[in-house]
Design an enzyme around this catalytic site. Structure first.
Site, PDB file in Angstrom:
ATOM      1  N   ARG A  33      -4.785   3.948   1.547  1.00  0.00           N
ATOM      2  CA  ARG A  33      -3.683   4.000   0.573  1.00  0.00           C
ATOM      3  C   ARG A  33      -2.464   4.696   1.165  1.00  0.00           C
ATOM      4  O   ARG A  33      -1.319   4.282   0.917  1.00  0.00           O
ATOM      5  CB  ARG A  33      -4.159   4.716  -0.687  1.00  0.00           C
ATOM      6  CG  ARG A  33      -3.113   4.794  -1.799  1.00  0.00           C
ATOM      7  CD  ARG A  33      -3.713   5.290  -3.108  1.00  0.00           C
ATOM      8  NE  ARG A  33      -2.671   5.625  -4.057  1.00  0.00           N
ATOM      9  CZ  ARG A  33      -2.401   6.856  -4.500  1.00  0.00           C
ATOM     10  NH1 ARG A  33      -3.141   7.888  -4.087  1.00  0.00           N
ATOM     11  NH2 ARG A  33      -1.420   7.078  -5.356  1.00  0.00           N
ATOM     12  N   HIS A  37       1.139   2.907   1.296  1.00  0.00           N
ATOM     13  CA  HIS A  37       2.312   3.420   0.590  1.00  0.00           C
ATOM     14  C   HIS A  37       3.400   3.889   1.552  1.00  0.00           C
ATOM     15  O   HIS A  37       4.593   3.804   1.225  1.00  0.00           O
ATOM     16  CB  HIS A  37       1.898   4.551  -0.348  1.00  0.00           C
ATOM     17  CG  HIS A  37       1.252   4.069  -1.599  1.00  0.00           C
ATOM     18  ND1 HIS A  37       1.481   4.639  -2.833  1.00  0.00           N
ATOM     19  CD2 HIS A  37       0.385   3.052  -1.825  1.00  0.00           C
ATOM     20  CE1 HIS A  37       0.783   3.994  -3.768  1.00  0.00           C
ATOM     21  NE2 HIS A  37       0.099   3.033  -3.158  1.00  0.00           N
ATOM     22  N   TRP A 177     -13.010  -0.024  -8.757  1.00  0.00           N
ATOM     23  CA  TRP A 177     -12.968  -1.476  -8.963  1.00  0.00           C
ATOM     24  C   TRP A 177     -14.337  -2.116  -8.711  1.00  0.00           C
ATOM     25  O   TRP A 177     -14.669  -3.121  -9.328  1.00  0.00           O
ATOM     26  CB  TRP A 177     -11.957  -2.113  -8.012  1.00  0.00           C
ATOM     27  CG  TRP A 177     -10.522  -1.854  -8.303  1.00  0.00           C
ATOM     28  CD1 TRP A 177      -9.688  -2.631  -9.065  1.00  0.00           C
ATOM     29  CD2 TRP A 177      -9.713  -0.773  -7.831  1.00  0.00           C
ATOM     30  NE1 TRP A 177      -8.425  -2.093  -9.103  1.00  0.00           N
ATOM     31  CE2 TRP A 177      -8.408  -0.954  -8.349  1.00  0.00           C
ATOM     32  CE3 TRP A 177      -9.962   0.340  -7.011  1.00  0.00           C
ATOM     33  CZ2 TRP A 177      -7.354  -0.078  -8.075  1.00  0.00           C
ATOM     34  CZ3 TRP A 177      -8.927   1.213  -6.745  1.00  0.00           C
ATOM     35  CH2 TRP A 177      -7.649   1.008  -7.267  1.00  0.00           C
TER      36      TRP A 177
END
Length: 278
Positions: A33, A37, A177
């Site tokens: 991540r 980002h 998820w």
């Protein structure tokens, strides 16, 4: 260690991925991540943002709500930076994402060194360039087209949601998820198509989608992939063809990490290129 020994850096990154007291015992997902980002602030029209510069070191970008929780990733990498002070933060963060994907069973992603760090916050890109998970397909396309990605690449990159989990205190969303959030796979796509998803408010009052057992979740942006007639065929392809997903993800993620990086003849990034366009 000799400057330029990136294999040694890779090995050091692998050693810090197990984190018993952090999410599911692994820093892997949050390192992915961070790389995402740090790169996803790019704007192809202005040439600003992107992985070059490591501008998340500065307050404006670090405190963007979309980056909540990434302070953990940066902290995990501090010992590696101390061990190898010659590597730029922008190279370290992107390489960490690549190593983490491989460590968690994902594909090999092409990575090149040569990024340089900004020395002040003058060229920090504006907040608001990263995806808003509460939105639908129009927003997704607006963000990813600005980055230079097409619909197929959008869906492939969304497969990063095979990894990690959401936290109510960070994003407002809660839960993983997939059942094994520290292993890279195409399970995310299979679940999108085959599970029954119910829109509910979570414990902090934010609407998200949960499965029948209320153990797994999907974001509104995830559900947009199966609602949109141009996105859905790619979801179906990747659910049924793991090799195709790995190949396309590796290509798209490698492209993402190069956003904002304009290299000179020796491969080193040139910061002045982007600045001249401001």
């Amino acid at each position: 260690m000799a400057a330029g020994d990136y294999n040694a850096v890779r090995n050091a990154i692998r050693k810090i991925i197990p984190q018993a007291s952090y999410d599911d015992g692994s820093a892997g997902p949050v390192l992915v991540r961070l790389a995402w980002h740090a790169s996803g602030t790019y704007d192809k029209k202005s040439g600003t943002g992107g992985s070059n510069g490591a501008t998340m070191r500065f307050k404006l970008e670090a405190e963007d709500e979309a980056n909540n929780g990434l302070e953990y990733a940066r902290k995990f990498l501090d010992p590696v930076k101390k061990q190898f002070p010659w590597i730029s933060y922008s190279d370290l963060w992107t390489l960490a994402g690549v190593v983490a994907i491989e460590y968690m069973g994902g594909p090999d992603v092409d990575w090149k060194p040569g990024r340089v760090d900004d020395v002040d916050e003058q060229y920090v890109p504006p907040n608001g360039r990263l995806p808003d998970a509460t939105k639908g397909e129009d927003h997704i396309r607006s963000v990813f087209y600005r980055l230079g990605f097409n619909d197929q690449e959008i869906v492939a990159l969304s497969g990063a949601h095979n990894l990690g989990r959401c936290h109510g205190e960070r994003s407002g969303f809660e839960g993983p998820w997939v059942p094994m959030p520290t292993r890279f796979s195409n399970t995310y796509f299979k679940l999108l198509l085959r599970s029954q998803w119910h829109r509910r408010k979570n414990s902090v009052g934010v609407e998200q989608y949960n499965d029948e057992d209320n153990e797994l979740m999907m974001l509104p942006t995830d559900m947009a992939l199966v609602k949109d007639p141009k996105f859905k065929p790619w979801v179906e392809k990747y659910a049924n063809d793991k090799d195709a997903f790995y190949k396309d993800f590796a290509a798209a993620f490698g492209k993402l990490l190069e956003l904002g990086v304009v290299r000179g003849p020796e491969g080193k990034a040139m910061r002045q290129y982007a600045r001249a366009k401001l």
